[in-house]
Design a protein around this motif. Structure first.
Motif, PDB file in Angstrom:
ATOM      1  N   LEU A 356      41.329  46.704  40.643  1.00 57.23           N
ATOM      2  CA  LEU A 356      40.443  45.581  40.317  1.00 57.23           C
ATOM      3  C   LEU A 356      38.877  46.024  40.137  1.00 57.23           C
ATOM      4  O   LEU A 356      38.240  45.579  39.346  1.00 57.23           O
ATOM      5  CB  LEU A 356      40.414  44.466  41.554  1.00 57.23           C
ATOM      6  CG  LEU A 356      41.791  43.611  41.341  1.00 57.23           C
ATOM      7  CD1 LEU A 356      41.711  42.796  42.634  1.00 57.23           C
ATOM      8  CD2 LEU A 356      41.560  42.571  40.170  1.00 57.23           C
ATOM      9  N   VAL A 362      35.516  43.330  39.469  1.00 49.71           N
ATOM     10  CA  VAL A 362      34.961  42.868  40.832  1.00 49.71           C
ATOM     11  C   VAL A 362      34.086  44.178  41.159  1.00 49.71           C
ATOM     12  O   VAL A 362      34.194  45.287  40.606  1.00 49.71           O
ATOM     13  CB  VAL A 362      35.657  42.543  41.962  1.00 49.71           C
ATOM     14  CG1 VAL A 362      36.511  41.330  41.691  1.00 49.71           C
ATOM     15  CG2 VAL A 362      36.697  43.859  42.301  1.00 49.71           C
ATOM     16  N   ALA A 368      37.138  42.292  45.867  1.00 51.85           N
ATOM     17  CA  ALA A 368      38.603  42.277  45.406  1.00 51.85           C
ATOM     18  C   ALA A 368      39.265  41.346  46.488  1.00 51.85           C
ATOM     19  O   ALA A 368      40.317  40.612  46.169  1.00 51.85           O
ATOM     20  CB  ALA A 368      39.021  43.694  45.159  1.00 51.85           C
ATOM     21  N   ALA A 371      38.858  37.728  46.423  1.00 53.05           N
ATOM     22  CA  ALA A 371      39.585  37.057  45.207  1.00 53.05           C
ATOM     23  C   ALA A 371      40.985  36.953  45.369  1.00 53.05           C
ATOM     24  O   ALA A 371      41.585  35.681  45.041  1.00 53.05           O
ATOM     25  CB  ALA A 371      39.197  38.056  43.815  1.00 53.05           C
ATOM     26  N   ALA A 377      43.092  36.255  42.000  1.00 54.34           N
ATOM     27  CA  ALA A 377      43.098  37.717  41.062  1.00 54.34           C
ATOM     28  C   ALA A 377      44.506  37.592  40.550  1.00 54.34           C
ATOM     29  O   ALA A 377      45.547  37.483  41.403  1.00 54.34           O
ATOM     30  CB  ALA A 377      42.776  38.905  42.193  1.00 54.34           C
ATOM     31  N   ARG A 383      49.825  36.359  39.940  1.00 50.85           N
ATOM     32  CA  ARG A 383      48.814  36.077  41.111  1.00 50.85           C
ATOM     33  C   ARG A 383      49.209  37.406  41.985  1.00 50.85           C
ATOM     34  O   ARG A 383      50.235  37.686  42.337  1.00 50.85           O
ATOM     35  CB  ARG A 383      48.780  34.879  41.536  1.00 50.85           C
ATOM     36  CG  ARG A 383      47.954  34.791  42.640  1.00 50.85           C
ATOM     37  CD  ARG A 383      48.094  33.201  43.337  1.00 50.85           C
ATOM     38  NE  ARG A 383      47.246  32.345  42.627  1.00 50.85           N
ATOM     39  CZ  ARG A 383      47.848  31.463  41.800  1.00 50.85           C
ATOM     40  NH1 ARG A 383      48.990  30.980  41.842  1.00 50.85           N
ATOM     41  NH2 ARG A 383      46.789  30.465  41.013  1.00 50.85           N
ATOM     42  N   ARG A 405      42.720  40.740  36.240  1.00 50.58           N
ATOM     43  CA  ARG A 405      41.957  39.161  35.814  1.00 50.58           C
ATOM     44  C   ARG A 405      41.484  38.598  36.913  1.00 50.58           C
ATOM     45  O   ARG A 405      42.243  38.413  38.029  1.00 50.58           O
ATOM     46  CB  ARG A 405      42.843  38.484  34.949  1.00 50.58           C
ATOM     47  CG  ARG A 405      42.009  37.225  34.515  1.00 50.58           C
ATOM     48  CD  ARG A 405      42.797  36.402  33.385  1.00 50.58           C
ATOM     49  NE  ARG A 405      44.271  36.487  33.491  1.00 50.58           N
ATOM     50  CZ  ARG A 405      44.840  35.398  34.082  1.00 50.58           C
ATOM     51  NH1 ARG A 405      43.927  34.264  34.580  1.00 50.58           N
ATOM     52  NH2 ARG A 405      45.973  35.247  34.033  1.00 50.58           N
ATOM     53  N   ARG A 406      40.325  38.154  37.063  1.00 49.47           N
ATOM     54  CA  ARG A 406      39.809  37.283  38.091  1.00 49.47           C
ATOM     55  C   ARG A 406      39.554  35.977  37.450  1.00 49.47           C
ATOM     56  O   ARG A 406      38.635  35.840  36.591  1.00 49.47           O
ATOM     57  CB  ARG A 406      38.618  37.944  38.941  1.00 49.47           C
ATOM     58  CG  ARG A 406      38.108  37.133  39.991  1.00 49.47           C
ATOM     59  CD  ARG A 406      36.933  37.801  40.636  1.00 49.47           C
ATOM     60  NE  ARG A 406      35.998  38.377  39.839  1.00 49.47           N
ATOM     61  CZ  ARG A 406      34.689  37.827  39.361  1.00 49.47           C
ATOM     62  NH1 ARG A 406      34.569  36.319  39.697  1.00 49.47           N
ATOM     63  NH2 ARG A 406      33.957  38.305  38.934  1.00 49.47           N
TER      64      ARG A 406
END
Length: 417
Positions: A356, A362, A368, A371, A377, A383, A405-406
């Motif tokens: 991440l 992030v 990270a 999230a 995240a 997920r 992806r966040r």
């Protein structure tokens, strides 16, 4: 006015021209032989050149005959730049670039039929010309006071300009005369930054051969803030897919500004006036839908790279933001996304937290972990539940790529090495 010129004016494609009425009458007489030139100052043409390429296609579609000139001779010299003297590339490199650019631009026009396109190289008639012949037959028709008055020359005089670059206009003007003599070409097109050279070629033919020919130039495209169109933070948007991927090109046009997208559609799309005006209304009424931008990105990517690459770019654009199946993306597409959205390589023992951060999603490992704890995240659109998960090959796309992806919009890619 001639219907073709009327359409070109509506599309904003005429910045300068010789007598428009005379040009329109000439186009009405039948198939006109015209040319546009491309100097090999790089290994690829770019979006600015695409304006000229598509103009040539429009003219050919209207029944006129294109001659595409790649400047093996002029490319050895280089048109004067305002910023200073060009670096002279070797003959071997220039000739290599000539072949690449010839291959690129030839894909956009037809080489069949009554108005089939022709490729030419000005090295063919320039290389063996003696200095004396050049000075006697070409140089005598160019008053030095008028050459000094050219904008780019005038701006360069204080800092200095070499005779080599100063004389470039003679070489390009000679091209028009040679093409007129060899093939009967009576029209030249180009960008407005070339108008001085183009007009000089028209004048040379009038002075030396007493022949009346025609010319027109397109405007240089700009962004809403007036800066040059076709540049990104990563640099120039090239037509060569090895330099600018189809995905990157699609994203570039998809991100066109609302204030300029209709102008770009008129130039780069072959959609009708009615279709473009409908997209203009859609942009005014519901800009958030970005209908004009999607149409622009679709059309340009189709034209330059083909429908299959456009479909791949659209699929990638949706998939990385969770709106499609990432597993269907090819390795080449993922590599191009990596270069476009940003990211980095990670070691074989890296965790999702490391990834991440490496992907730029992030700023820190702490961010990270927060999230992940908050459920925001994602790894390859799934997920992330375990912050200590190691990026094993079986958990990655093609055994090496991790799309991180966040939330909905912050995306990056990490590549396992």
């Amino acid at each position: 006015m001639n219907a073709l010129l009327d359409d070109l004016q509506w599309r904003g494609l005429i910045a300068h021209s010789t007598d428009l009425d005379a040009l329109g009458a000439h186009l009405d007489e039948g198939s006109v032989k015209f040319y546009v030139g491309f100097d090999p100052t790089a290994q690829s043409v770019h979006t600015g050149n695409l304006v000229q390429i598509l103009l040539a296609k429009r003219l050919q579609d209207a029944g006129h005959q294109p001659f595409l000139l790649v400047g093996g001779a002029t490319g050895l010299i280089g048109d004067p730049k305002e910023s200073g003297e060009r670096v002279m590339n070797s003959k071997e490199l220039v000739h290599e670039w000539v072949d690449k650019i010839r291959s690129q631009v030839s894909r956009f026009v037809s080489f069949e039929g009554d108005n089939a396109a022709t490729m030419v190289n000005n090295y063919d008639w320039t290389a063996e010309m003696s200095v004396l012949d050049f000075l006697r037959d070409v140089g005598k028709h160019f008053p030095v006071n008028r050459m000094l008055a050219r904008d780019v020359v005038a701006r360069r005089l204080e800092a200095g300009i070499s005779y080599t670059e100063f004389s470039y206009v003679l070489l390009q003007s000679m091209d028009y005369r040679e093409l007129n003599r060899r093939y009967g070409i009576t029209m030249q097109t180009g960008g407005s930054d070339q108008w001085g050279n183009i007009a000089a070629g028209v004048e040379l033919l009038r002075r030396s051969d007493q022949v009346r020919v025609h010319a027109m130039a397109t405007p240089l495209l700009t962004k809403a803030d007036g800066t040059k169109f076709g540049k990104t933070e990563a640099g120039t948007v090239w037509l060569d897919p090895s330099l600018t991927s189809p995905y990157a090109m699609y994203q570039f046009f998809l991100n066109a500004e609302d204030a300029k997208v209709v102008d770009y559609l008129k130039v780069f799309s072959f959609r009708s006036r009615e279709e473009i005006e409908a997209l203009e209304r859609a942009t005014l009424e519901a800009p958030f839908k970005r209908e004009a931008q999607r149409a622009l990105a679709d059309d340009v990517t189709d034209i330059v790279h083909g429908r299959a690459e456009r479909d791949a770019a659209v699929a990638a654009s949706g998939a990385i933001f969770g709106r499609g199946e990432l597993g269907e993306l090819s390795e080449a597409t993922l590599a191009s996304v990596l270069s476009e959205v940003g990211g980095s390589q990670v070691d074989s023992d890296a965790t999702v937290v490391d990834a991440l951060v490496a992907a730029g999603v992030v700023e820190s490992k702490g961010a990270a972990r927060r999230a992940i704890a908050e459920g925001g995240a994602y790894l390859n659109n799934e997920r992330i539940e375990d912050a200590d998960l190691v990026l094993a090959p079986e958990a990655l796309l093609h055994g090496r790529y991790a799309v991180l992806r966040r939330g909905r919009k912050t995306v990056g890619i990490a590549e396992r090495i």
